[in-house]
Scaffold this motif. Sequence first.
Motif, mmCIF file in Angstrom:
data_model
loop_
_atom_site.group_PDB
_atom_site.id
_atom_site.type_symbol
_atom_site.label_atom_id
_atom_site.label_comp_id
_atom_site.label_asym_id
_atom_site.label_seq_id
_atom_site.Cartn_x
_atom_site.Cartn_y
_atom_site.Cartn_z
ATOM 1 N N LEU A 67 6.254 8.600 5.103
ATOM 2 C CA LEU A 67 5.243 7.472 4.959
ATOM 3 C C LEU A 67 5.844 6.337 5.058
ATOM 4 C CD1 LEU A 67 2.794 9.106 2.237
ATOM 5 C CD2 LEU A 67 2.597 8.961 4.548
ATOM 6 N N ASN A 68 6.630 5.861 4.188
ATOM 7 C CA ASN A 68 7.276 4.228 4.249
ATOM 8 C C ASN A 68 7.917 4.019 5.860
ATOM 9 O OD1 ASN A 68 7.390 2.666 1.664
ATOM 10 N ND2 ASN A 68 7.611 5.166 1.280
ATOM 11 N N VAL A 69 8.586 4.853 6.194
ATOM 12 C CA VAL A 69 9.261 4.563 7.545
ATOM 13 C C VAL A 69 8.314 4.533 8.620
ATOM 14 C CG1 VAL A 69 10.677 5.449 9.398
ATOM 15 C CG2 VAL A 69 11.278 5.680 6.867
ATOM 16 N N SER A 70 6.993 5.482 8.615
ATOM 17 C CA SER A 70 5.990 5.419 9.418
ATOM 18 C C SER A 70 5.243 4.030 9.477
ATOM 19 C CB SER A 70 4.940 6.525 9.348
ATOM 20 O OG SER A 70 5.727 7.723 9.587
ATOM 21 N N ALA A 71 5.211 3.531 8.345
ATOM 22 C CA ALA A 71 4.395 2.419 8.354
ATOM 23 C C ALA A 71 5.114 1.029 8.704
ATOM 24 C CB ALA A 71 3.934 2.114 6.736
ATOM 25 N N ARG A 72 6.617 1.264 8.495
ATOM 26 C CA ARG A 72 7.502 0.189 8.818
ATOM 27 C C ARG A 72 7.346 0.171 10.383
ATOM 28 N NH1 ARG A 72 8.945 -4.173 5.820
ATOM 29 N NH2 ARG A 72 9.641 -3.425 3.836
ATOM 30 N N VAL A 89 0.910 -1.161 0.239
ATOM 31 C CA VAL A 89 -0.071 -0.003 -0.050
ATOM 32 C C VAL A 89 0.788 1.341 -0.038
ATOM 33 C CG1 VAL A 89 -1.532 1.124 1.170
ATOM 34 C CG2 VAL A 89 -1.996 -1.218 1.193
ATOM 35 N N MET A 90 1.976 1.123 0.848
ATOM 36 C CA MET A 90 2.923 2.328 0.827
ATOM 37 C C MET A 90 3.501 2.483 -0.579
ATOM 38 S SD MET A 90 2.721 3.884 3.699
ATOM 39 C CE MET A 90 0.725 3.471 3.623
ATOM 40 N N LEU A 91 3.683 1.486 -1.025
ATOM 41 C CA LEU A 91 4.271 1.619 -2.502
ATOM 42 C C LEU A 91 3.619 2.289 -3.557
ATOM 43 C CD1 LEU A 91 6.467 -1.808 -2.734
ATOM 44 C CD2 LEU A 91 7.334 0.433 -2.457
ATOM 45 N N ALA A 92 2.135 1.688 -3.338
ATOM 46 C CA ALA A 92 1.164 2.450 -4.343
ATOM 47 C C ALA A 92 1.195 3.883 -3.876
ATOM 48 C CB ALA A 92 -0.187 1.540 -4.132
ATOM 49 N N ILE A 93 1.162 4.113 -2.525
ATOM 50 C CA ILE A 93 1.044 5.733 -2.363
ATOM 51 C C ILE A 93 2.182 6.382 -2.830
ATOM 52 C CG2 ILE A 93 0.824 7.277 -0.363
ATOM 53 C CD1 ILE A 93 -0.789 5.249 0.960
ATOM 54 N N ALA A 94 3.235 6.095 -2.657
ATOM 55 C CA ALA A 94 4.378 6.423 -3.281
ATOM 56 C C ALA A 94 4.493 6.799 -4.750
ATOM 57 C CB ALA A 94 5.809 5.702 -2.847
ATOM 58 N N ARG A 95 3.820 5.764 -5.413
ATOM 59 C CA ARG A 95 3.737 5.957 -6.818
ATOM 60 C C ARG A 95 2.766 7.141 -6.956
ATOM 61 N NH1 ARG A 95 0.866 1.880 -11.378
ATOM 62 N NH2 ARG A 95 1.563 3.347 -13.176
#
Length: 292
Positions: free
Chosen positions: A281-286, A213-219
Motif C-alpha cells: 500500500l505504501n509503495v503504491s501510494a508513493r 493517509v497511508m500511515l493511518a491505514i497501516a496503523r
Amino acid sequence: MDAAIQDAKRKKADRLSAKIGKRRAFSSFMVALTVLSMMLALTPLFSILGYVIVKGASALNLSFFTHLPAPPGEIGGGMANGIIGTFILIGLASVIGIPIGLMSGIFLSEYGRNRLGKLVSFLTDILLGVPSIVVGIVVYALVVLSMGGFSAYAGGIALAFIMLPAVTRTTEEMLKLVPNNIREAGLALGIPKWRVILLIILPTALRGIITGVMLAIARVAGETAPLLFTAFGNMYWNKTLNEPIASMPVLIFNYAISPYASWKAQAWAGALTLILMVVILNVSARLLTRKR
C-alpha cells in the motif's frame, strides 16, 4: 616590518586552519554519532522483521490465500476470509475516516483560527491519545448494542475513529507547509478561497497528505482490540456487512494463543502477510504520487 606582517598573517592563517580542522573533526564525529544512533534505532525494527519473515515464510503457500481456516486440530487451511475481511474493514474505515479527516484538516489549517478551531484541535489531540481498546468499547456501546449484534459496519466505524485524528493532523500540518504567497497569489487573481484550496493548495500538499493517509491505514490494518468488540470475526465467508466478519488481526490473535502448532505457524504467516500488505500500500501510494 614586512616580515612582521607576513608572520602575523601566517599565524592568523594557522589559527583559522586549526579552527576549521576542529570544526571538521566535530562535524565528522556528529555524523558518525548520527549514523550509529540510526543503526541502533533500526536494529530492533529489522530484527523483528527478520524474525517474522523467517517464521512466516515457511508457512506461506497457495492454500493460505485461497482456503478457509481449518477446524481446530486439523492441519492445513488458510486465511482467505480474513484477508478479504481486512480489506473490507479498511475500505469501510477509509470511506468514513479519510473524507472527514481531510475536511477537518483543511478547516484547522485554513479556517481554524477561532474558538471552534481550537475545540476541534483539542478533540483531535484527545482522539490521538485514546487507546484503541477504549475506542472498541465505545463503538460497542453505541453501535453494536443498537444494531443488535457484531458487524462489519461496527468494525469499520471503530477503525475510522482511530484513523480520523491521524488523517486530520497530517492534513493540517501538510497544508501549513504550503507557503502563504501561493495562497495570496491565487486570491490576488480573484479566485475564491475555496477554489484556491481545492485547486492549488491541496495538489501542492498532495504527496504529504497521501503519505499520512497511508500511515493511518497501516496503523488500523493491524488493530485487534477494537475488532474484538465490534467485528468479532468468524471462520467462514462473510455474506453481508450486517454480520460478524473475519479479519487477519483477530485470526492472528486467535491462532497465536491456540495450543495447535499448525495454527501458530499460520499466525506467523498471517503477520508476514499483513506486513507485506502495508508495504505494498505504501509503495503504491508513493508510485502514484511521484513527481513526473
